[in-house]
Enzyme design. Structure first.
Site, PDB file in Angstrom:
ATOM      1  N   PHE A  23      43.624  29.957  34.652  1.00 30.72           N
ATOM      2  CA  PHE A  23      43.943  31.383  34.685  1.00 30.72           C
ATOM      3  C   PHE A  23      44.561  31.890  33.386  1.00 30.72           C
ATOM      4  O   PHE A  23      45.191  32.925  33.348  1.00 30.72           O
ATOM      5  CB  PHE A  23      44.818  31.734  35.888  1.00 30.72           C
ATOM      6  CG  PHE A  23      44.105  31.572  37.186  1.00 30.72           C
ATOM      7  CD1 PHE A  23      43.237  32.549  37.642  1.00 30.72           C
ATOM      8  CD2 PHE A  23      44.276  30.427  37.945  1.00 30.72           C
ATOM      9  CE1 PHE A  23      42.559  32.401  38.840  1.00 30.72           C
ATOM     10  CE2 PHE A  23      43.607  30.262  39.142  1.00 30.72           C
ATOM     11  CZ  PHE A  23      42.742  31.253  39.595  1.00 30.72           C
ATOM     12  N   ILE A 133      37.932  37.673  44.506  1.00 30.59           N
ATOM     13  CA  ILE A 133      39.382  37.767  44.645  1.00 30.59           C
ATOM     14  C   ILE A 133      39.998  36.504  44.066  1.00 30.59           C
ATOM     15  O   ILE A 133      39.626  35.404  44.422  1.00 30.59           O
ATOM     16  CB  ILE A 133      39.785  37.948  46.126  1.00 30.59           C
ATOM     17  CG1 ILE A 133      39.163  39.231  46.672  1.00 30.59           C
ATOM     18  CG2 ILE A 133      41.300  37.974  46.270  1.00 30.59           C
ATOM     19  CD1 ILE A 133      39.356  39.448  48.140  1.00 30.59           C
ATOM     20  N   ASP A 134      40.943  36.680  43.146  1.00 33.76           N
ATOM     21  CA  ASP A 134      41.639  35.540  42.541  1.00 33.76           C
ATOM     22  C   ASP A 134      42.870  35.223  43.366  1.00 33.76           C
ATOM     23  O   ASP A 134      43.576  36.062  43.798  1.00 33.76           O
ATOM     24  CB  ASP A 134      42.062  35.843  41.105  1.00 33.76           C
ATOM     25  CG  ASP A 134      40.859  35.958  40.177  1.00 33.76           C
ATOM     26  OD1 ASP A 134      39.819  35.378  40.498  1.00 33.76           O
ATOM     27  OD2 ASP A 134      40.993  36.626  39.145  1.00 33.76           O
TER      28      ASP A 134
END
Length: 134
Positions: A23, A133-134
């Site tokens: 990320f 969706i993270d």
């Protein structure tokens, strides 16, 4: 036996493509670097789909135009399905992506706008929307 699909994702911010490492964005290069060093024309023969996401938190109209311009330059070298996403806040944003080569769009926070999802699917079909969706 189910065929494995290779889906390559590129993240875009401030004129550069990035890859995600835990990320955190790792800058790869601009569109010219990507074409020359990844040899995107021949590399795309080995992937089934390309996802390009504009990941700037609050992208401006200029950011979206630059993103579309660079994605279009990539599209000249490849012939695979492309999913574009990021910064889609209204039907015009979605239409801009579809009109510039997107086979599908990826929605994130805008999925909470029920009318937007319905509007897009009424025009382009339900299969044209991916939700990420993270």
């Amino acid at each position: 036996m189910i065929k494995k699909r290779i889906i390559f994702a590129l993240l875009y911010q401030d004129g550069y493509f990035h890859l995600s490492r835990n990320f955190k964005l790792q800058k790869v290069g601009d569109v010219n670097w990507l074409i020359n060093n990844f040899r995107f024309g021949s590399t795309s023969n080995y992937i089934d789909e390309l996802i390009c996401l504009l990941v700037k938190k609050e992208p401006t109209i200029e950011d979206k135009k630059a993103f579309i311009k660079d994605v279009n330059k990539l599209r000249e070298k490849i012939f695979i399905p492309i999913t574009l996403g990021g910064g889609i806040r209204n039907l015009k944003d979605a239409s801009d992506y579809f009109n510039n080569g997107a086979d599908k769009i990826s929605l994130n926070t805008s999925i909470f706008q029920k009318n937007l999802t319905r509007e897009i699917s009424n025009i382009y079909g339900e299969q044209s929307i991916s939700i990420m969706i993270d």
